[in-house]
Scaffold this active site. Structure first.
Site, PDB file in Angstrom:
ATOM      1  N   CYS A 195       0.839  -1.198   0.000  1.00 18.65           N
ATOM      2  CA  CYS A 195       0.000   0.000   0.000  1.00 18.65           C
ATOM      3  C   CYS A 195       0.881   1.257   0.000  1.00 18.65           C
ATOM      4  CB  CYS A 195      -0.972  -0.053   1.175  1.00 18.65           C
ATOM      5  SG  CYS A 195      -2.472   0.888   0.869  1.00 18.65           S
ATOM      6  N   HIS A 218      -3.694  -5.062   0.649  1.00 19.44           N
ATOM      7  CA  HIS A 218      -3.089  -5.630   1.863  1.00 19.44           C
ATOM      8  C   HIS A 218      -3.157  -7.158   1.841  1.00 19.44           C
ATOM      9  CE1 HIS A 218      -2.404  -1.922   4.122  1.00 19.44           C
ATOM     10  NE2 HIS A 218      -3.476  -1.470   3.489  1.00 19.44           N
ATOM     11  N   GLU A 268      -1.525  -9.254   3.468  1.00 19.55           N
ATOM     12  CA  GLU A 268      -1.347  -9.861   4.796  1.00 19.55           C
ATOM     13  C   GLU A 268      -2.679 -10.219   5.446  1.00 19.55           C
ATOM     14  OE1 GLU A 268      -0.901  -6.724   4.035  1.00 19.55           O
ATOM     15  OE2 GLU A 268      -1.295  -5.326   5.674  1.00 19.55           O
TER      16      GLU A 268
HETATM   17  N1  GLN Z   1      -1.909   6.737   2.959  1.00 14.52           N
HETATM   18  C1  GLN Z   1      -2.056   5.987   1.772  1.00 14.52           C
HETATM   19  C2  GLN Z   1      -3.430   6.162   1.151  1.00 14.52           C
HETATM   20  O1  GLN Z   1      -4.361   6.522   1.818  1.00 14.52           O
HETATM   21  C3  GLN Z   1      -1.760   4.527   1.998  1.00 14.52           C
HETATM   22  C4  GLN Z   1      -2.718   3.856   2.921  1.00 14.52           C
HETATM   23  C5  GLN Z   1      -2.246   2.509   3.400  1.00 14.52           C
HETATM   24  O2  GLN Z   1      -1.068   2.215   3.335  1.00 14.52           O
HETATM   25  N2  GLN Z   1      -3.136   1.691   3.921  1.00 14.52           N
HETATM   26  O3  GLN Z   1      -3.589   5.890  -0.011  1.00 14.52           O
END
Ligand code: GLN
Length: 542
Positions: free
Chosen positions: A380, A514, A516
């Site tokens: 992410c 994600h 994970e």
């Molecule tokens: N801050 C980033 C976004 O909102 C990544 C978010 C995250 O890593 N879950 O896109």
């Protein structure tokens, strides 16, 4: 017939109620029953989505896009049953629903009270969206005696009455501490905690006693006598060396047999726990070790990255190695050379994150990994940082950044609406509600044929869970791909870059989702298995 097991905790918090509930779920499954686990959290936040990971640990996201407590992660990992929006509720959500109904006039002018209106709403939640499961396990967050949890306890008391003991059971988790000055185990805190429950009208049927040594028979008898619980239903829950041992050890202490006995189900049959025993054996006897640096922000509180550290361990189990985690606060790279901290590691992982603080350090970590050919996994925010790194340092796009940090000449990461509408630059305002405005839950992603990720997944398309506001800007695709960075996973409409990789690197992958959240000990996530495999190869080089 669906039966309900209510799980409460007493004496102190952090006794591992979530894990205990998940382990019981796994044991009931091993007996051939279907289960669903639910969490009721007593705080006033509507969901944990806006809570600081420092205070509350990781926000776990379900396929259907609910932002929930990290215990739902334990439930999924232990039972393999995907959690849903309807499996997690907070006092805040219950109250906001009740108040919304009141505003709509649904109560026809009646006085709206905790009993029955709030307790009815809680009971409705507990019994909603059930599809014939044999058992619903409901964990009540917090500790008995807290003011906040009273409506929940009252609701489960009422439900226990309505369903009767043949369809409901109360399980209470307590602590039996060893006082070294006296050289004795103390049962008094357990007695007090059960007294507190009894004062609320709840008689526990099974007691789980967290303890750091074997529970002598005399103490077990004493607890049974004072707490009005059958002696065999006082189960010692001893500390174990690995969390995968928990179901095995609870089974050996008779937990599932006692639960079955309560419900008058066959309790004597042998059950097959070999898959748990296999994992425990692998964890206890690894064939090697790799060190992974996690370069993040919330590194002081390990719970903030719970699913991540579990998924890395699953990758280790799949490769028969122990995964040692080096938690590094990325801000340190603003003062100290990255080489100092990263030279010895076999893989670098930059996890999800929010906000500018520490971001430059994460970008440096990505640069180090790329230049030194060290396996890099960007999740992410970690993918977004790798894209910014490529833009600035290879594509020569000076000042390239994400609009999350403010104005930038090259928004290689930004809010989706900024580029999908041609010349018209649109912005989602930052004053809009913070809750629920992210891309949340499972989305499909198409993998580029011949890419490394398609070989890892061995599938043409996948579904993974998201939780973010910003996206890699498709308008920069060409310029970024010239750097050698490939957009190897895209949303089906081709608009949202979901995965990136450097085909020429030993292992450099970034994912907008994600992974994970979907890894399980029996089913390690392919990306984690592959990342640890690359780390093992790296460990042979350094
Ligand atoms: N801050 C980033 C976004 O909102 C990544 C978010 C995250 O890593 N879950 O896109």
């Amino acid at each position: 017939m669906t039966r309900f097991i209510f799980i409460t905790g007493g004496v102190v918090s952090s006794l591992g109620k979530g894990l205990c509930s998940a382990a019981l779920g796994a044991l009931l499954q091993a007996r051939g029953y279907t289960v669903r686990l639910r969490k009721l959290d007593p705080y006033l936040n509507v969901d944990p989505g806006t809570m600081s990971p420092y205070q509350h640990g990781e926000v776990y996201v379900t396929d259907d896009g609910a932002e929930t407590d990290l215990d739902l992660g334990h439930y999924e990992r232990y039972t393999g049953v995907a959690s849903r929006f309807t499996d997690s509720v907070t006092t805040g959500r219950i109250y906001s629903n009740v108040i919304a109904k009141e505003r709509r006039g649904d109560y026809l002018g009646g006085t709206v009270q905790v009993i029955p209106h709030v307790t009815d709403a809680i009971k409705e939640f507990i019994q909603a969206d059930i599809s014939g499961e044999d058992f619903i396990l409901c964990e009540i967050g917090g500790t008995v005696g807290d003011i906040e949890s009273l409506p929940f306890l009252e609701a489960i008391r009422q439900l226990g009455n309505e369903l009767g003991p043949e369809r409901s059971m109360f399980m209470h988790l307590t602590l039996v501490p060893y006082i070294s000055a006296a050289g004795e185990l103390k049962t008094k805190p357990t007695q007090h905690s059960v007294k507190e429950l009894l004062g609320l009208g709840i008689q526990p049927d099974v007691l789980m006693c967290r303890i750091d040594r074997p529970l002598p028979a005399s103490d077990r008898r004493k607890i049974a006598l004072f707490c009005n619980v059958r002696e065999e239903a006082v189960i010692p829950a001893m500390d174990v060396d690995t969390i995968y041992q928990v179901p095995v050890s609870y089974h050996e202490q008779g937990l599932d047999a006692q639960v079955c006995r309560h419900f008058k189900l066959p309790s004597e049959q042998e059950i097959d726990l070999s898959r748990w025993r296999d994992i425990v054996a692998r964890v206890r006897k690894p064939e090697g070790q790799v060190t992974i640096a996690i370069v993040g922000k919330y590194v002081q509180l390990k719970d903030a990255y719970k699913s991540l550290s579990e998924a890395l361990e699953h990758g280790g189990i799949a490769n028969n190695v122990q995964v040692k985690l080096d938690w590094i606060d990325s801000e340190i790279f603003e003062r100290e050379d990255v080489v100092l901290h990263l030279e010895h590691v076999h893989g670098i992982l930059v996890p999800g994150g929010f906000g500018e603080r520490g971001a430059e350090g994460k970008i440096k970590a990505a640069q180090f990994a790329r230049e030194r050919n060290v396996p890099y996994f960007g999740i992410c925010f970690g993918m977004q940082m790798a894209v910014i790194e490529a833009a600035r340092n290879i594509a020569g796009l000076h000042g390239a950044s994400t609009t999350e940090f403010g104005e930038t000449p090259h928004p290689v990461v930004g809010l989706m609406t900024e580029w999908v509408r041609g010349n018209e630059v649109q912005r989602r305002t930052h004053t809009s509600d913070k809750g629920g405005t992210m891309r949340l839950g499972a989305y499909p992603c198409v993998l580029a044929p011949g890419s490394r990720v398609s070989a890892i997944y061995d599938a043409p398309s996948i579904n993974e869970r998201h939780r973010h506001r910003y996206e890699v800007n498709i308008n920069y695709k060409e310029r970024l791909e010239k750097t050698g960075l490939k957009f190897c996973g895209m949303s089906p409409d081709g608009v949202l870059p979901e995965m990136i990789e450097y085909p020429d690197h030993s292992w450099f992958i970034g994912v907008q989702f994600h992974p994970e959240l979907k890894s399980k000990p029996f089913e390690p996530h392919p990306l984690f298995t592959s990342f640890i495999e690359a780390a093992v190869a790296q460990s042979r080089l350094v």
